[in-house]
Design a protein around this motif. Sequence first.
Motif, mmCIF file in Angstrom:
data_model
loop_
_atom_site.group_PDB
_atom_site.id
_atom_site.type_symbol
_atom_site.label_atom_id
_atom_site.label_comp_id
_atom_site.label_asym_id
_atom_site.label_seq_id
_atom_site.Cartn_x
_atom_site.Cartn_y
_atom_site.Cartn_z
ATOM 1 N N THR A 198 7.471 -37.771 41.966
ATOM 2 C CA THR A 198 7.099 -36.414 42.386
ATOM 3 C C THR A 198 8.182 -35.409 41.988
ATOM 4 O OG1 THR A 198 8.022 -36.920 44.572
ATOM 5 C CG2 THR A 198 5.640 -37.141 44.305
ATOM 6 N N PHE A 199 9.440 -35.810 42.164
ATOM 7 C CA PHE A 199 10.562 -34.925 41.832
ATOM 8 C C PHE A 199 10.611 -34.662 40.326
ATOM 9 C CE2 PHE A 199 15.146 -34.224 40.972
ATOM 10 C CZ PHE A 199 15.338 -33.110 41.781
ATOM 11 N N ILE A 200 10.473 -35.704 39.508
ATOM 12 C CA ILE A 200 10.492 -35.573 38.050
ATOM 13 C C ILE A 200 9.311 -34.722 37.582
ATOM 14 C CG2 ILE A 200 10.329 -36.848 35.873
ATOM 15 C CD1 ILE A 200 12.993 -37.188 37.353
ATOM 16 N N ALA A 201 8.135 -34.982 38.153
ATOM 17 C CA ALA A 201 6.931 -34.252 37.740
ATOM 18 C C ALA A 201 7.064 -32.760 38.015
ATOM 19 C CB ALA A 201 5.715 -34.819 38.477
ATOM 20 N N ILE A 202 7.566 -32.404 39.195
ATOM 21 C CA ILE A 202 7.687 -30.992 39.556
ATOM 22 C C ILE A 202 8.702 -30.286 38.654
ATOM 23 C CG2 ILE A 202 8.606 -29.475 41.360
ATOM 24 C CD1 ILE A 202 7.013 -31.080 43.368
ATOM 25 N N ILE A 203 9.815 -30.946 38.344
ATOM 26 C CA ILE A 203 10.812 -30.334 37.437
ATOM 27 C C ILE A 203 10.188 -30.080 36.058
ATOM 28 C CG2 ILE A 203 12.948 -30.764 36.169
ATOM 29 C CD1 ILE A 203 14.022 -32.198 38.617
ATOM 30 N N ILE A 204 9.490 -31.078 35.508
ATOM 31 C CA ILE A 204 8.911 -30.955 34.173
ATOM 32 C C ILE A 204 7.858 -29.851 34.113
ATOM 33 C CG2 ILE A 204 7.475 -32.131 32.446
ATOM 34 C CD1 ILE A 204 8.911 -34.736 33.197
ATOM 35 N N VAL A 205 6.903 -29.865 35.082
ATOM 36 C CA VAL A 205 5.812 -28.883 35.008
ATOM 37 C C VAL A 205 6.304 -27.474 35.329
ATOM 38 C CG1 VAL A 205 4.015 -30.590 35.529
ATOM 39 C CG2 VAL A 205 5.059 -29.305 37.406
ATOM 40 N N THR A 206 7.332 -27.351 36.186
ATOM 41 C CA THR A 206 7.888 -26.018 36.483
ATOM 42 C C THR A 206 8.536 -25.421 35.233
ATOM 43 O OG1 THR A 206 8.293 -26.636 38.799
ATOM 44 C CG2 THR A 206 9.472 -24.717 37.954
ATOM 45 N N ILE A 207 9.339 -26.227 34.534
ATOM 46 C CA ILE A 207 9.971 -25.767 33.285
ATOM 47 C C ILE A 207 8.908 -25.442 32.243
ATOM 48 C CG2 ILE A 207 11.441 -26.462 31.353
ATOM 49 C CD1 ILE A 207 13.064 -28.136 33.374
ATOM 50 N N LEU A 208 7.889 -26.297 32.152
ATOM 51 C CA LEU A 208 6.813 -26.094 31.169
ATOM 52 C C LEU A 208 6.043 -24.803 31.458
ATOM 53 C CD1 LEU A 208 5.510 -27.539 28.729
ATOM 54 C CD2 LEU A 208 3.878 -28.548 30.343
ATOM 55 N N ALA A 209 5.753 -24.566 32.727
ATOM 56 C CA ALA A 209 5.022 -23.346 33.094
ATOM 57 C C ALA A 209 5.829 -22.098 32.758
ATOM 58 C CB ALA A 209 4.683 -23.379 34.584
ATOM 59 N N MET A 210 7.163 -22.167 32.938
ATOM 60 C CA MET A 210 8.034 -21.026 32.623
ATOM 61 C C MET A 210 8.128 -20.803 31.107
ATOM 62 S SD MET A 210 11.137 -21.714 35.317
ATOM 63 C CE MET A 210 12.207 -20.528 34.506
ATOM 64 N N VAL A 211 8.308 -21.896 30.351
ATOM 65 C CA VAL A 211 8.469 -21.783 28.893
ATOM 66 C C VAL A 211 7.179 -21.282 28.235
ATOM 67 C CG1 VAL A 211 8.851 -23.099 26.759
ATOM 68 C CG2 VAL A 211 10.284 -23.515 28.774
ATOM 69 N N LEU A 212 6.050 -21.835 28.653
ATOM 70 C CA LEU A 212 4.767 -21.449 28.066
ATOM 71 C C LEU A 212 4.187 -20.183 28.702
ATOM 72 C CD1 LEU A 212 3.046 -24.971 27.755
ATOM 73 C CD2 LEU A 212 4.292 -23.674 25.996
ATOM 74 N N LYS A 213 4.868 -19.692 29.754
ATOM 75 C CA LYS A 213 4.416 -18.493 30.473
ATOM 76 C C LYS A 213 2.947 -18.620 30.886
ATOM 77 C CE LYS A 213 7.744 -15.450 28.203
ATOM 78 N NZ LYS A 213 7.962 -14.241 27.389
ATOM 79 N N LEU A 214 2.668 -19.748 31.552
ATOM 80 C CA LEU A 214 1.295 -20.018 31.984
ATOM 81 C C LEU A 214 0.907 -19.098 33.139
ATOM 82 C CD1 LEU A 214 1.258 -23.931 31.941
ATOM 83 C CD2 LEU A 214 0.456 -22.362 30.175
ATOM 84 N N ASN A 215 -0.354 -18.730 33.146
ATOM 85 C CA ASN A 215 -0.889 -17.857 34.191
ATOM 86 C C ASN A 215 -1.310 -18.714 35.392
ATOM 87 O OD1 ASN A 215 -1.947 -15.682 35.623
ATOM 88 N ND2 ASN A 215 -3.947 -15.855 34.608
ATOM 89 N N VAL A 216 -0.306 -19.167 36.160
ATOM 90 C CA VAL A 216 -0.579 -20.012 37.328
ATOM 91 C C VAL A 216 0.133 -19.427 38.546
ATOM 92 C CG1 VAL A 216 -0.912 -22.122 35.978
ATOM 93 C CG2 VAL A 216 1.380 -21.520 36.772
ATOM 94 N N THR A 217 -0.433 -19.719 39.694
ATOM 95 C CA THR A 217 0.158 -19.255 40.955
ATOM 96 C C THR A 217 1.376 -20.122 41.286
ATOM 97 O OG1 THR A 217 -2.034 -18.623 41.752
ATOM 98 C CG2 THR A 217 -0.289 -18.799 43.394
ATOM 99 N N THR A 218 2.474 -19.471 41.652
ATOM 100 C CA THR A 218 3.689 -20.187 42.056
ATOM 101 C C THR A 218 3.954 -19.950 43.537
ATOM 102 O OG1 THR A 218 5.145 -18.335 41.534
ATOM 103 C CG2 THR A 218 4.659 -19.907 39.750
ATOM 104 N N ILE A 219 4.932 -20.660 44.061
ATOM 105 C CA ILE A 219 5.315 -20.453 45.469
ATOM 106 C C ILE A 219 5.723 -18.994 45.694
ATOM 107 C CG2 ILE A 219 7.054 -21.014 47.212
ATOM 108 C CD1 ILE A 219 7.041 -23.880 46.220
ATOM 109 N N GLU A 220 6.474 -18.432 44.744
ATOM 110 C CA GLU A 220 6.944 -17.055 44.880
ATOM 111 C C GLU A 220 5.796 -16.063 44.843
ATOM 112 O OE1 GLU A 220 10.455 -14.256 42.992
ATOM 113 O OE2 GLU A 220 9.377 -15.615 41.655
ATOM 114 N N SER A 221 4.859 -16.235 43.908
ATOM 115 C CA SER A 221 3.757 -15.278 43.797
ATOM 116 C C SER A 221 2.826 -15.342 44.999
ATOM 117 C CB SER A 221 2.959 -15.530 42.508
ATOM 118 O OG SER A 221 2.378 -16.820 42.524
ATOM 119 N N GLN A 222 2.781 -16.505 45.688
ATOM 120 C CA GLN A 222 1.890 -16.622 46.846
ATOM 121 C C GLN A 222 2.593 -16.255 48.151
ATOM 122 O OE1 GLN A 222 -0.959 -19.672 46.785
ATOM 123 N NE2 GLN A 222 -0.885 -20.092 48.986
#
Length: 564
Positions: A198-222
């Motif tokens: 779970t820890f590895i997955a969250i780090i990878i997808v968080t970095i990926l979402a930032m790099v690709l600038k994906l249009n997804v809801t984050t903890i901060e935006s919610q």
Amino acid sequence: MLIPKSITCLKNYTKEQFIKDFISGIIVAIIALPLSIALAIASGVSPEKGLYTAIIGGFIVSLLGGSRVQIGGPTAAFVVIVYGIIQKFGIEGLFVSTIMAGIFLVIMGLLKFGSLIKYIPSSITTGFTSGIAVVLLSTEVKDFFGLQMKTVPSHFVEKLISYFNNFHTINFQSLFISLLTLGIIILWSRINKKIPGTFIAIIIVTILAMVLKLNVTTIESQFGHLSSSLPHPSLPKVNFTMINELMLPALTIAILGSVESLLSAVVSDGMIGGSHRSNMELIAQGFANIFSAIFGGIPVTGAIARTAANVKNGGRTPVAGMIHALVLLIIMLLFMPYVKLIPMASLASVLVMIAYNMGDWEVFRTLFKSPKSDSLVFIVTFFLTIFLDLVVAIGVGVVLASFLFMRKMGEITEIKYILDDDGDKDANEFIENVTLHEHISIYEISGPFFFGAANKFVSAIREMGAPTKVLIIKMSKVPFMDATAYHSFEMLHNICKKHHTKLIILKIQNQPLEMLKKYGFVDMIGETNFCGAVDEAIERANVILSEHQSSIEHTQPSNINGKN
């Protein structure tokens, strides 16, 4: 013994064990970080409240607990009840009910109720945990698929209808993050068992979402700004009306917390060959809940998965649990700005995995092989948890299980008429070759004689009609007797008095005998009519018959010259 394990475990504490506890504490903290955040969000509160719970509650559970390796924190079992309380009473209501639950847990521990928890049937615990798993899955559909919905209904059916009506708003970028998170969690468990997937997955997808600038809801935006420090302790505003309304939810939290924490302690005992102190564990869980609420957290209990991870990574004393809490505090203080960048879809995937692992799905496969009573209790508890709420599910489940158990015990109890030695082979063994007089009859009660079986006895009395001159009741197979059973005994005694029948009690055990003494029944029929052996009872019966015959002859007019 009401002594925390942290005291006894540290008597012979070594540097080698501290290193193992330290490493295990860090690993468990890494596991607990995404879980605490995800469970807080699923419960309807802001993410940092899950961390407050794991830090404050987790530290107290380890410091005061009765288990060597228990890890405390928020768990999926509380999601349904916490969400319901917040919807109805708000966050203040949640804090009040959590403090009340903590007080109940402390009282339960002081009254030594720890051993009583084991009497809750597994059909109830598996029923509501599997039901909670389904409800938890249903709460994550919005974030998993990135649906554009303002609010999600609290009731299960309304929730599904709302999802169906809004499914056209699916965000495929969120769905990609969700599926990627699930895939990494599943694959990583085959690569490395030490570092949580779970820890590895969250780090990878968080970095990926930032790099690709994906249009997804984050903890901060919610949720906006998140605090990176512990709040100041404060007591919630409370009034008598609120206490009255929150009594049942608080009791539910206490019972649910006690069951889950003690179940976790039992599981960990089996892993380390130890023995937990159940009452001390309840007291620790109580204080953990009280202080969790005072510091803005949600309900705390022993977390089975995190406790098992602690054992597997070498944790053997409460020091590991305390280090886990301190590491979480450091992460919150230093890395909260990065935590708020986590996509909500990835947390939804974490909760989907929690729900899947939480449900006891194997039960459904063996449902028709189990006893009908257990299957019925499981099904009722499961569906009530889903379609109504956990309070109703547990209450109905316990009552239903109790009634079914009492019916089963009532069926086991037998009231048998033993014939004379000419009419029944079993009677020959029973009367030990003693010939019964025609005016003597014997009944035998076998099994627990309580209100569930008393009706059988009453029916047997009514079918008996006019009793013989002497009635012997054999009670050697009656281990227990209650007040209702005694009243049926009174009924029998009144019938015997009406027909001038003498009652003899044969081979009675201690508990029924003491009860009859307290009610005055022994004095009523006389101590001489309580016999310890069959031949003694027959001899006593013959004496009674002789006295009866003598009294008849004495009262008849004297014969003169053989004529009337």
